[in-house]
Design a protein around this motif. Structure first.
Motif, PDB file in Angstrom:
ATOM      1  N   VAL A 148       0.850  -1.197   0.000  1.00 34.66           N
ATOM      2  CA  VAL A 148       0.000   0.000   0.000  1.00 34.66           C
ATOM      3  C   VAL A 148       0.889   1.252   0.000  1.00 34.66           C
ATOM      4  O   VAL A 148       0.654   2.209  -0.733  1.00 34.66           O
ATOM      5  CB  VAL A 148      -0.943   0.005   1.223  1.00 34.66           C
ATOM      6  CG1 VAL A 148      -1.672   1.336   1.344  1.00 34.66           C
ATOM      7  CG2 VAL A 148      -1.943  -1.148   1.143  1.00 34.66           C
ATOM      8  N   ARG A 149       1.943   1.224   0.804  1.00 38.07           N
ATOM      9  CA  ARG A 149       2.810   2.406   0.926  1.00 38.07           C
ATOM     10  C   ARG A 149       3.526   2.734  -0.384  1.00 38.07           C
ATOM     11  O   ARG A 149       3.571   3.887  -0.796  1.00 38.07           O
ATOM     12  CB  ARG A 149       3.855   2.174   2.039  1.00 38.07           C
ATOM     13  CG  ARG A 149       4.771   3.376   2.270  1.00 38.07           C
ATOM     14  CD  ARG A 149       5.841   3.073   3.308  1.00 38.07           C
ATOM     15  NE  ARG A 149       6.831   2.090   2.885  1.00 38.07           N
ATOM     16  CZ  ARG A 149       7.830   2.328   2.033  1.00 38.07           C
ATOM     17  NH1 ARG A 149       7.990   3.528   1.511  1.00 38.07           N
ATOM     18  NH2 ARG A 149       8.681   1.362   1.710  1.00 38.07           N
ATOM     19  N   VAL A 150       4.083   1.700  -1.062  1.00 36.82           N
ATOM     20  CA  VAL A 150       4.928   1.998  -2.229  1.00 36.82           C
ATOM     21  C   VAL A 150       4.119   2.191  -3.518  1.00 36.82           C
ATOM     22  O   VAL A 150       4.631   2.746  -4.484  1.00 36.82           O
ATOM     23  CB  VAL A 150       6.035   0.926  -2.455  1.00 36.82           C
ATOM     24  CG1 VAL A 150       6.905   0.803  -1.216  1.00 36.82           C
ATOM     25  CG2 VAL A 150       5.464  -0.406  -2.882  1.00 36.82           C
ATOM     26  N   LEU A 151       2.857   1.737  -3.531  1.00 34.81           N
ATOM     27  CA  LEU A 151       2.025   1.939  -4.721  1.00 34.81           C
ATOM     28  C   LEU A 151       1.460   3.353  -4.720  1.00 34.81           C
ATOM     29  O   LEU A 151       1.085   3.876  -3.665  1.00 34.81           O
ATOM     30  CB  LEU A 151       0.864   0.938  -4.734  1.00 34.81           C
ATOM     31  CG  LEU A 151       1.174  -0.454  -5.256  1.00 34.81           C
ATOM     32  CD1 LEU A 151      -0.030  -1.380  -4.990  1.00 34.81           C
ATOM     33  CD2 LEU A 151       1.496  -0.423  -6.756  1.00 34.81           C
ATOM     34  N   ARG A 152       1.328   3.934  -5.899  1.00 34.49           N
ATOM     35  CA  ARG A 152       0.621   5.215  -6.000  1.00 34.49           C
ATOM     36  C   ARG A 152      -0.873   4.951  -5.795  1.00 34.49           C
ATOM     37  O   ARG A 152      -1.338   3.815  -6.010  1.00 34.49           O
ATOM     38  CB  ARG A 152       0.881   5.862  -7.358  1.00 34.49           C
ATOM     39  CG  ARG A 152       0.334   5.051  -8.520  1.00 34.49           C
ATOM     40  CD  ARG A 152       0.265   5.873  -9.795  1.00 34.49           C
ATOM     41  NE  ARG A 152       0.010   5.057 -10.969  1.00 34.49           N
ATOM     42  CZ  ARG A 152      -1.182   4.575 -11.333  1.00 34.49           C
ATOM     43  NH1 ARG A 152      -2.251   4.795 -10.585  1.00 34.49           N
ATOM     44  NH2 ARG A 152      -1.306   3.843 -12.430  1.00 34.49           N
TER      45      ARG A 152
END
Ligand SMILES: C[S@@+](CC[C@H](N)C(=O)[O-])C[C@H]1O[C@@H](n2cnc3c(N)ncnc32)[C@H](O)[C@@H]1O
Length: 234
Positions: A148-152
């Protein structure tokens, strides 16, 4: 290596990692399993070619592949993928992945790291790829939070995973295997994880899903229930 999102807008560097401190994780070091995986990887890659193409269909822009193993997905990345950051914690497999990256049809950079603390900046990936990995990570909830954090926003995780069976008898066999020898024999793999539910809990919305049973010899039925598909980050 070129960097940037799939929509052709401002170039973006995937960066180097989470800004928050996190609890330490056990090292991923499975020398025997890693050699077995790397040795069978080529054959398995050919055997599963259609599944890997199905997994990666629609991928574009900057992709992060988590737990890439010896790079068995690499030949199947579509041309719309501008770059792949492939993360692999196991040293032997990482070296095999580096070799596979040289022959890949798209630019792939291989990095050391674990799913629970990805070496990428927030919102830097258009697509995340996990294949047969969420069964093996030490902390699936933390790994999904990292995706979730690294995806836009609006980015997708493409997944192919083996999962807990709907059928109670097989689910009981899977739970028994996870308590006893299976994780030790298979590089930390667990066959009784409900990965679809875990993705929903992490805030992903499934946009494409095919559930199927892999045809395997009877003793391996515990890893036969599988899901392949895509889920969107909110
Ligand atoms: C069964 S292999 C799958 C390899 C590859 N993704 C494929 O599709 O063939 C499981 C992979 O997960 C990796 N792995 C295990 N624990 C991990 C973790 N905490 N973070 C990232 N990868 C991990 C292993 O090193 C291994 O490469």
């Amino acid at each position: 290596m070129p960097v940037g999102p799939g929509d052709g807008s401002r170039p973006r560097d995937p960066g180097s990692g989470p800004s928050h401190p996190a609890a330490p994780l056990p090292p991923v070091h499975h020398p025997v399993f890693a050699r077995l995986l790397a040795w069978t990887g080529g054959a398995a890659a050919r055997g599963f070619a259609d599944l890997r193409r199905e997994l990666l269909a629609g991928a574009s822009g900057t992709a992060v592949e988590v737990g890439c193993g010896p790079g068995s997905n690499f030949p199947y990345y579509p041309a719309a993928v501008r770059q792949v950051v492939a993360v692999e914690p196991e040293p032997y497999l990482r070296r095999a992945a580096e070799r596979a990256a040289r022959a890949a049809p798209v630019p792939i950079g291989v990095r050391a790291g674990v799913a629970e603390a990805l070496p990428l900046a927030d919102g830097s990936a258009d697509v995340a790829v996990v294949s047969l990995v969420l069964c093996s990570v030490a902390d699936p909830g933390r790994a999904l939070a990292e995706l979730v954090r690294v995806l836009r926003p609006g980015g997708e995780v493409l997944f192919w995973e083996h999962v807990r069976a709907d059928e109670p008898g097989l689910a009981r066999r899977q739970a028994r295997a996870d308590r006893w020898l299976w994780p030790a024999l298979s590089g930390g793999c667990h066959c009784c994880r409900d990965t679809g539910a875990a993705m929903a809990d992490a805030g992903f919305t499934v946009t494409r899903l095919r559930a199927f049973r892999l045809s395997v010899p009877a003793p391996l039925a515990i890893i036969s229930p599988m899901i392949v598909g895509a889920a969107r980050r909110g």
